[in-house]
Design an enzyme around this catalytic site. Structure first.
Site, PDB file in Angstrom:
ATOM      1  CD  GLU A   1      85.374  54.343  30.127  1.00 46.34           C
ATOM      2  OE1 GLU A   1      85.022  53.353  30.798  1.00 46.34           O
ATOM      3  OE2 GLU A   1      86.548  54.534  29.769  1.00 46.34           O
TER       4      GLU A   1
ATOM      5  CD  GLU B   1      85.667  46.451  28.965  1.00 50.49           C
ATOM      6  OE1 GLU B   1      86.869  46.272  29.277  1.00 50.49           O
ATOM      7  OE2 GLU B   1      85.126  47.579  28.956  1.00 50.49           O
TER       8      GLU B   1
END
Length: 432
Positions: free
Chosen positions: A236, A347
């Site tokens: 990520e 997120e």
């Protein structure tokens, strides 16, 4: 006598840092910390903060240590005991457009892009840089660790994160609240299941965070393995605002990796061994500058993650095809071969303080329909195929668990390719 001396030394460091910590959040919930815990934390800091060749003090308070590249934390990993830092340049994906960190005024007129000579990170304002042969590493402090739930949790995503990933993959409808404390607005691949990398350009904002243990991030996930089991592999990278991790509310470049669904392996940035940095100009975890403003210039960053077909390591590119470093293939199980899914998006953590939805913002804090200059975006979504070629990501779906709080709208045009706007303000009369 020696232990008493260590006790006073650790306390001196602790109180010295206390004077320089921002007071916008109550970062240290319990200042009555035992000397044993302080000593354990200091031992951990001595392990991850490698002796610097040169040190740079950033205007935002960060300390950037220039560490010899062969002394960086990554090489402490037991799986990398015999690893030699890759010196041969990776094979860049084919058909790469020139991607810059730049100020964008309009998403339909390519002539409106301003000059590309931009500061990337706050510490660059000093005009100083790390010497050749070294890598810049943001120094961790006593307060950084004390803000975490525990020493073990420092620099790690919670186990609730993988529960959120599993829930969002199996929700009956996009607007079902997963109830695990994490909310998303994402696009994800739905194609053949063989992916060897991904790229996107993301504009950078400074979303407000309601409480210290919440965060807001925008990132790319490169994934393989099971969402339901303990074998999920994930790489990520993106930008995030995390007061708990960094002690402030600035957007920062970050990376993360795990090979066991966030259980024991992996961490943010260079807070554990694993990611090998090769670049002397980019500090992972450092603040990004400048940032976008509502109705003003939109500053974006381009992030590329791909598997080098030569040696199999997963590399990260930033901005104008600048190589930052790589995740060695030895760290992974499923990602040793290929990825099976890519996700792009935002997120947030919703801790539901006072039993209400958080007001922590995602992206810019505007909903997707507010569009350019207000909403946050991902543009030029691309994937890398087995031939190491980049192509526009056409087979994608979008998902948001709670569209009254955060949403996403995707589209396609010749200039931005596959792209989407996303985000939202969190708590409101419709989001509670």
């Amino acid at each position: 006598m020696a232990s008493l001396l260590l006790h006073f030394l650790v306390l001196a460091i602790f109180f010295q840092e206390s004077e320089s910590v921002s007071t916008s959040f109550n970062y240290t919930k319990n200042p009555q910390v035992s000397s044993l815990r302080l000593a354990r934390i200091q031992k951990h800091l001595d392990k991850i903060n490698k002796p610097p060749v040169f040190t740079i003090e950033s205007p935002d308070g960060d300390i950037i240590d220039c560490v010899h590249k062969r002394k960086q934390p990554a090489l402490d990993h037991p799986l990398l005991k015999n690893h030699r830092i890759q010196r041969v340049p990776p094979e860049m994906p084919k058909s790469m457009r020139r991607a810059k960190t730049e100020a964008v005024k309009d998403n339909t007129n390519s002539n409106s892009v301003e000059g590309s000579k931009r500061l990337w990170q706050m510490w660059h304002q000093t005009g100083r840089r790390c010497p050749n042969g070294t890598v810049p590493i943001r120094r961790s402090s006593m307060h950084d660790v004390l803000r975490a739930k525990s020493l073990y949790n420092y620099g790690k995503k919670s186990l609730r994160h993988v529960a959120a990933m599993s829930a969002r993959r199996h929700g009956d409808a996009p607007d079902v609240v997963s109830g695990n404390g994490h909310e998303h607005a994402i696009a994800y691949t739905t194609g053949s299941g063989e992916v060897f990398g991904a790229r996107a350009t993301i504009n950078v904002w400074d979303p407000s965070i309601e409480v210290v243990n919440e965060f807001s991030l925008s990132q790319i996930w490169v994934l393989s393995g099971s969402f339901d089991g303990s074998d999920l592999n994930s790489i990520e990278a993106g930008w995030q605002v995390s007061p708990e991790l960094y002690g402030d509310s600035r957007p920062r470049l970050f990376t993360y990796w795990t090979s066991d669904a966030y259980q024991a392996t992996g961490c943010y940035n260079l807070l554990c061994s694993g990611f090998i940095q090769t670049n002397s100009r980019i500090a992972i975890g450092a603040a990004i500058s400048p940032i976008s403003s509502t109705g003003g210039n939109q500053y974006d960053i381009t992030i590329l993650i791909w598997k080098d077909p030569k040696l199999g390591n997963w590399w990260m590119g930033f901005g104008d095809n600048t190589l930052v470093g790589y995740w060695p293939t030895e760290l992974f199980t499923h990602l040793t071969d290929r990825a099976t899914m890519v996700e792009w998006g935002g997120e947030v953590v919703n801790s539901r303080a006072n039993n209400e939805h958080t007001s922590t913002q995602m992206g810019s804090g505007h909903f997707a329909e507010d569009g350019f200059g207000k909403a946050s975006y991902f543009r030029n979504l691309e994937v890398v195929d087995s031939d190491n070629s980049l192509s526009s990501a056409h087979d994608i779906s979008t998902l948001a668990e709670n569209t009254n709080c955060y949403n996403i709208k995707s589209s396609y045009n010749n200039e931005w390719g596959t792209h989407f706007y996303y985000g939202g303000p969190g708590k409101s009369p419709q989001c509670n």
